[in-house]
Design an enzyme around this catalytic site. Structure first.
Site, PDB file in Angstrom:
ATOM      1  NE  ARG A 180     -61.225 -71.983  29.475  1.00  0.00           N
ATOM      2  CZ  ARG A 180     -61.877 -71.617  28.380  1.00  0.00           C
ATOM      3  NH1 ARG A 180     -62.122 -70.355  28.168  1.00  0.00           N
ATOM      4  NH2 ARG A 180     -62.270 -72.507  27.496  1.00  0.00           N
ATOM      5  CE1 TYR A 217     -49.630 -73.772  22.544  1.00  0.00           C
ATOM      6  CE2 TYR A 217     -49.994 -72.403  20.637  1.00  0.00           C
ATOM      7  CZ  TYR A 217     -49.528 -72.565  21.918  1.00  0.00           C
ATOM      8  OH  TYR A 217     -48.962 -71.495  22.580  1.00  0.00           O
ATOM      9  CD  GLN A 264     -45.861 -66.089  22.052  1.00  0.00           C
ATOM     10  OE1 GLN A 264     -46.682 -66.906  22.429  1.00  0.00           O
ATOM     11  NE2 GLN A 264     -45.402 -66.072  20.821  1.00  0.00           N
ATOM     12  N   GLY A 315     -56.639 -65.264  21.494  1.00  0.00           N
ATOM     13  CA  GLY A 315     -57.013 -66.642  21.180  1.00  0.00           C
ATOM     14  C   GLY A 315     -58.463 -66.725  20.732  1.00  0.00           C
TER      15      GLY A 315
HETATM   16  N1  NAP Z   1     -46.002 -68.823  24.531  1.00  0.00           N
HETATM   17  C1  NAP Z   1     -46.762 -69.408  25.404  1.00  0.00           C
HETATM   18  O1  NAP Z   1     -46.302 -70.089  26.338  1.00  0.00           O
HETATM   19  C2  NAP Z   1     -48.263 -69.260  25.301  1.00  0.00           C
HETATM   20  C3  NAP Z   1     -49.081 -69.614  26.375  1.00  0.00           C
HETATM   21  C4  NAP Z   1     -50.453 -69.421  26.254  1.00  0.00           C
HETATM   22  C5  NAP Z   1     -50.973 -68.904  25.079  1.00  0.00           C
HETATM   23  N2  NAP Z   1     -50.161 -68.585  24.035  1.00  0.00           N
HETATM   24  C6  NAP Z   1     -50.706 -68.071  22.741  1.00  0.00           C
HETATM   25  O2  NAP Z   1     -51.602 -67.034  23.015  1.00  0.00           O
HETATM   26  C7  NAP Z   1     -52.890 -67.360  22.482  1.00  0.00           C
HETATM   27  C8  NAP Z   1     -53.980 -66.715  23.294  1.00  0.00           C
HETATM   28  O3  NAP Z   1     -53.830 -66.948  24.676  1.00  0.00           O
HETATM   29  P1  NAP Z   1     -54.876 -67.769  25.457  1.00  0.00           P
HETATM   30  O4  NAP Z   1     -55.117 -68.990  24.622  1.00  0.00           O
HETATM   31  O5  NAP Z   1     -54.379 -67.907  26.836  1.00  0.00           O
HETATM   32  O6  NAP Z   1     -56.177 -66.980  25.319  1.00  0.00           O
HETATM   33  P2  NAP Z   1     -56.834 -65.561  25.489  1.00  0.00           P
HETATM   34  O7  NAP Z   1     -56.634 -64.777  24.255  1.00  0.00           O
HETATM   35  O8  NAP Z   1     -56.498 -64.921  26.787  1.00  0.00           O
HETATM   36  O9  NAP Z   1     -58.326 -66.100  25.598  1.00  0.00           O
HETATM   37  C9  NAP Z   1     -58.818 -66.908  24.558  1.00  0.00           C
HETATM   38  C10 NAP Z   1     -60.177 -67.447  24.911  1.00  0.00           C
HETATM   39  O10 NAP Z   1     -61.055 -66.367  25.184  1.00  0.00           O
HETATM   40  C11 NAP Z   1     -62.350 -66.678  24.701  1.00  0.00           C
HETATM   41  N3  NAP Z   1     -62.733 -65.636  23.717  1.00  0.00           N
HETATM   42  C12 NAP Z   1     -62.037 -65.150  22.671  1.00  0.00           C
HETATM   43  N4  NAP Z   1     -62.744 -64.231  22.001  1.00  0.00           N
HETATM   44  C13 NAP Z   1     -63.920 -64.133  22.641  1.00  0.00           C
HETATM   45  C14 NAP Z   1     -65.092 -63.367  22.426  1.00  0.00           C
HETATM   46  N5  NAP Z   1     -65.197 -62.504  21.416  1.00  0.00           N
HETATM   47  N6  NAP Z   1     -66.122 -63.527  23.292  1.00  0.00           N
HETATM   48  C15 NAP Z   1     -66.043 -64.387  24.320  1.00  0.00           C
HETATM   49  N7  NAP Z   1     -64.954 -65.165  24.563  1.00  0.00           N
HETATM   50  C16 NAP Z   1     -63.917 -65.036  23.740  1.00  0.00           C
HETATM   51  C17 NAP Z   1     -62.272 -68.018  24.033  1.00  0.00           C
HETATM   52  O11 NAP Z   1     -62.615 -69.058  24.953  1.00  0.00           O
HETATM   53  P3  NAP Z   1     -63.806 -70.091  24.630  1.00  0.00           P
HETATM   54  O12 NAP Z   1     -63.692 -70.399  23.168  1.00  0.00           O
HETATM   55  O13 NAP Z   1     -63.567 -71.254  25.510  1.00  0.00           O
HETATM   56  O14 NAP Z   1     -65.050 -69.338  24.994  1.00  0.00           O
HETATM   57  C18 NAP Z   1     -60.797 -68.124  23.698  1.00  0.00           C
HETATM   58  O15 NAP Z   1     -60.337 -69.440  23.514  1.00  0.00           O
HETATM   59  C19 NAP Z   1     -52.894 -68.895  22.390  1.00  0.00           C
HETATM   60  O16 NAP Z   1     -53.834 -69.376  21.455  1.00  0.00           O
HETATM   61  C20 NAP Z   1     -51.466 -69.130  21.960  1.00  0.00           C
HETATM   62  O17 NAP Z   1     -51.331 -68.867  20.569  1.00  0.00           O
HETATM   63  C21 NAP Z   1     -48.815 -68.732  24.139  1.00  0.00           C
END
Ligand code: NAP
Length: 328
Positions: A227, A57, A175, A279
């Site tokens: 995205r 990351y 995970q 996230g």
């Molecule tokens: N193990 C793996 O392969 C893997 C893969 C993917 C993710 N992950 C982990 O999972 C975490 C979360 O997954 P994800 O990054 O896919 O994200 P997610 O939790 O599905 O979405 C996160 C995004 O949603 C938006 N968001 C969050 N809170 C919000 C709110 N209150 N109001 C409006 N928009 C909001 C933000 O986007 P904006 O800031 O752009 O608006 C944020 O970056 C990652 O950070 C990582 O730690 C792991």
């Protein structure tokens, strides 16, 4: 905040973890360090004690920011760090690498970046088909014995791959992706984890923001934002997902006086996951946290949600576009 004990360990972690991929900047259109540190502090102040990061990351950036945030708040001993290994990169191109040499170097870098001498959870980020899973498990088992890590996890593994891994050493936690729109784990992985007493820490609770209720067809994504390559965020598929979000939001409001974001995270927690990763990169994104705990989705609500999804999502697509290539 709700807490849970990871089976086979003494780690009692919050059921919501802060995901810090976006904080690293890479694939999220850049990062703001001061804002990121404020976000991590806001999460801790709201009862989150589990921070999910990875070397990849931002190529060390996310881990460095997490390490700095914990050092500034002097709370390393109160937080649980979840990081990963097994993804390598060259000239900004990421690929799987579970060779023992890489893993040793990668883990040493994580400890340095995070300003710590132990990692609470270490996940293998993606299975590497070019390395025997048992050998990787043995190496992580050795880290466990040395006190370098406190729990072993695997991410994006299928049940058969986890079984092979477990022939070489212990696994405590798994995970995979999981949210209202990405339910692939329900068929096999989720029952496998329940049967084997493995904690399920799922990522993407908000489906990269789609389930926040703030995504509109007009929103533009810049630079390397993932995205731009996510099929769910492009027409014609975007239309069905936004219709589902609209109906879920109406349902959440009518039944629970909550919004779709609260419903989405609550659904993950009430539908089989032990821990949901959320996230965030701005402190105010965590403002909805208190409204996610203290209530539950009953069977009637779960059924109604299932119906909304069945009626709106006619062409579902999964998160496969995120899978990194192997070395060859
Ligand atoms: N193990 C793996 O392969 C893997 C893969 C993917 C993710 N992950 C982990 O999972 C975490 C979360 O997954 P994800 O990054 O896919 O994200 P997610 O939790 O599905 O979405 C996160 C995004 O949603 C938006 N968001 C969050 N809170 C919000 C709110 N209150 N109001 C409006 N928009 C909001 C933000 O986007 P904006 O800031 O752009 O608006 C944020 O970056 C990652 O950070 C990582 O730690 C792991």
């Amino acid at each position: 905040m709700e807490y849970t004990q990871i089976p086979g360990t003494d780690l009692k972690v919050s059921r919501i973890a802060l995901g810090t991929w976006a904080i690293g900047g890479w694939m999220w259109g850049g990062t703001d360090e001061a804002e990121s540190i404020r976000t991590i502090h806001a999460a801790i102040d709201k009862g989150i004690n589990l921070l999910d990061t990875a070397p990849v990351y931002g190529f060390g950036r996310s881990e460095q920011i997490v390490g700095q945030a914990l050092a500034l708040k002097k709370c390393r001993d109160k937080a649980f760090i979840s990081t990963k290994t097994g993804l390598d990169w060259q000239n900004g191109k990421v690929f799987r690498n579970c060779s023992p040499e890489f893993i040793r170097r990668n883990v040493a870098d994580s400890l340095k970046n995070l300003q710590t001498d132990y990692l609470d959870l270490l996940f293998v980020h993606w299975p590497d088909p070019l390395e025997p899973f048992e050998e990787t498990a043995k190496l992580l088992g050795q880290f466990l014995k040395e006190g370098k890590i406190r729990a072993v996890g695997v991410s994006n593994y299928l049940p058969g791959q986890i079984e092979a891994f477990r022939r070489g050493g212990p696994v405590h936690i798994v995970q995979p992706p999981y949210n209202l729109f990405e339910r692939g784990i329900e068929a096999e992985l989720m029952p496998f984890c329940k049967k084997n007493n493995l904690a399920l820490m799922t990522y993407g609770a908000l489906c990269r923001g789609l389930l926040s209720g703030r995504t509109t067809p007009e929103r533009q994504y810049a630079g390397d934002d993932l995205r731009l390559i996510d099929p769910k965020f492009k027409p014609p598929l975007l239309g069905q997902y936004l219709e589902a979000v609209k109906q879920l939001d109406e349902f959440a409001w009518e039944r629970f006086h909550r919004r779709v974001l609260h419903l989405a995270v609550r659904w993950v927690l009430d539908h089989g996951a032990d821990i949901a990763i959320w996230g965030g990169r701005k402190p105010e994104q965590l403002d909805p946290l208190p409204e996610i705990t203290g209530w539950h989705l009953d069977q009637v609500a779960l059924h109604a949600i299932g119906q909304i999804l069945a009626e709106t999502i006619k062409n579902p697509v999964g998160p496969e576009f995120m899978a990194p290539p192997s070395r060859k």
